[in-house]
Design a protein around this motif. Structure first.
Motif, PDB file in Angstrom:
ATOM      1  N   ASP A 199      74.074  61.068  -3.687  1.00 41.86           N
ATOM      2  CA  ASP A 199      74.190  62.519  -3.575  1.00 41.86           C
ATOM      3  C   ASP A 199      75.329  62.947  -2.661  1.00 41.86           C
ATOM      4  O   ASP A 199      75.998  63.948  -2.919  1.00 41.86           O
ATOM      5  N   THR A 200      75.549  62.204  -1.589  1.00 43.83           N
ATOM      6  CA  THR A 200      76.631  62.555  -0.666  1.00 43.83           C
ATOM      7  C   THR A 200      77.966  62.520  -1.392  1.00 43.83           C
ATOM      8  O   THR A 200      78.798  63.429  -1.261  1.00 43.83           O
ATOM      9  N   ARG A 201      78.190  61.487  -2.185  1.00 40.66           N
ATOM     10  CA  ARG A 201      79.437  61.381  -2.952  1.00 40.66           C
ATOM     11  C   ARG A 201      79.575  62.545  -3.931  1.00 40.66           C
ATOM     12  O   ARG A 201      80.619  63.176  -4.028  1.00 40.66           O
ATOM     13  N   HIS A 202      78.485  62.822  -4.654  1.00 41.62           N
ATOM     14  CA  HIS A 202      78.490  63.925  -5.622  1.00 41.62           C
ATOM     15  C   HIS A 202      78.849  65.243  -4.936  1.00 41.62           C
ATOM     16  O   HIS A 202      79.734  65.980  -5.399  1.00 41.62           O
ATOM     17  N   HIS A 203      78.180  65.555  -3.834  1.00 40.93           N
ATOM     18  CA  HIS A 203      78.411  66.831  -3.155  1.00 40.93           C
ATOM     19  C   HIS A 203      79.802  66.893  -2.519  1.00 40.93           C
ATOM     20  O   HIS A 203      80.444  67.943  -2.553  1.00 40.93           O
ATOM     21  N   PHE A 204      80.278  65.788  -1.973  1.00 40.91           N
ATOM     22  CA  PHE A 204      81.602  65.792  -1.352  1.00 40.91           C
ATOM     23  C   PHE A 204      82.690  66.013  -2.398  1.00 40.91           C
ATOM     24  O   PHE A 204      83.589  66.845  -2.222  1.00 40.91           O
ATOM     25  N   ALA A 235      81.706  75.794  -3.520  1.00 41.61           N
ATOM     26  CA  ALA A 235      82.064  74.771  -2.534  1.00 41.61           C
ATOM     27  C   ALA A 235      81.090  74.817  -1.368  1.00 41.61           C
ATOM     28  O   ALA A 235      80.618  73.778  -0.896  1.00 41.61           O
ATOM     29  N   ALA A 236      80.754  76.024  -0.906  1.00 46.03           N
ATOM     30  CA  ALA A 236      79.819  76.179   0.211  1.00 46.03           C
ATOM     31  C   ALA A 236      78.452  75.602  -0.142  1.00 46.03           C
ATOM     32  O   ALA A 236      77.801  74.969   0.699  1.00 46.03           O
ATOM     33  N   HIS A 237      78.021  75.804  -1.380  1.00 45.63           N
ATOM     34  CA  HIS A 237      76.735  75.248  -1.829  1.00 45.63           C
ATOM     35  C   HIS A 237      76.704  73.733  -1.633  1.00 45.63           C
ATOM     36  O   HIS A 237      75.747  73.173  -1.101  1.00 45.63           O
ATOM     37  N   HIS A 238      77.764  73.053  -2.039  1.00 49.13           N
ATOM     38  CA  HIS A 238      77.806  71.588  -1.933  1.00 49.13           C
ATOM     39  C   HIS A 238      77.956  71.139  -0.480  1.00 49.13           C
ATOM     40  O   HIS A 238      77.378  70.127  -0.082  1.00 49.13           O
ATOM     41  N   SER A 294      74.584  68.956   4.339  1.00 50.22           N
ATOM     42  CA  SER A 294      74.077  69.146   5.691  1.00 50.22           C
ATOM     43  C   SER A 294      72.564  69.320   5.722  1.00 50.22           C
ATOM     44  O   SER A 294      71.994  69.504   6.778  1.00 50.22           O
ATOM     45  N   ASN A 295      71.924  69.284   4.557  1.00 50.93           N
ATOM     46  CA  ASN A 295      70.476  69.479   4.449  1.00 50.93           C
ATOM     47  C   ASN A 295      70.052  70.862   4.929  1.00 50.93           C
ATOM     48  O   ASN A 295      68.954  71.042   5.414  1.00 50.93           O
ATOM     49  N   LYS A 296      70.912  71.836   4.807  1.00 52.32           N
ATOM     50  CA  LYS A 296      70.592  73.222   5.148  1.00 52.32           C
ATOM     51  C   LYS A 296      70.737  74.057   3.895  1.00 52.32           C
ATOM     52  O   LYS A 296      71.409  73.679   2.950  1.00 52.32           O
TER      53      LYS A 296
END
Length: 108
Positions: free
Chosen positions: A72-77, A92-95, A100-102
């Motif tokens: 997931d980190t790779r996907h979101h980054f 971009a802000a969503h990802h 950040s788990n927020k």
């Protein structure tokens, strides 16, 4: 560092070549190697030429802050970078927030 190379000043004749090589290096690091350098700034980038001044080698320094990108980190980054490049700030802000788990309403 014991690496040899030079920092380039703005408008250096090799600038376009360095930018292209740097972008290729960064994308390979992210997409193929699944790795991100967390402190990539001009002081941590050197350039070398060998023989022909048209051939540029990029030397990256200081890998104290680095991360292997998986799942997931790779996907979101990668999604964050893609949306930033396309001008979709709220996506971009969503990802970025997902990494950040927020949560936050970024619908604007």
């Amino acid at each position: 560092s014991t690496e040899e190379g030079e920092s380039l000043e703005p408008c250096h004749p090799l600038g376009p070549s360095v930018v292209g090589r740097g972008a290729d290096t960064y994308l390979k690091m992210l997409l193929s190697d699944r790795f991100v350098h967390g402190d990539l700034h001009p002081g941590n980038i050197l350039c070398r030429t060998h023989g022909s001044a048209d051939t540029v080698e990029i030397v990256l320094l200081d890998f104290g802050l680095c991360e292997e990108l998986e799942g997931d980190t790779r996907h979101h980054f990668l999604s964050f970078l893609s949306h930033m490049a396309s001008g979709s700030g709220s996506k971009a802000a969503h990802h970025l927030l997902a990494m950040s788990n927020k949560s936050c309403d970024v619908s604007n």
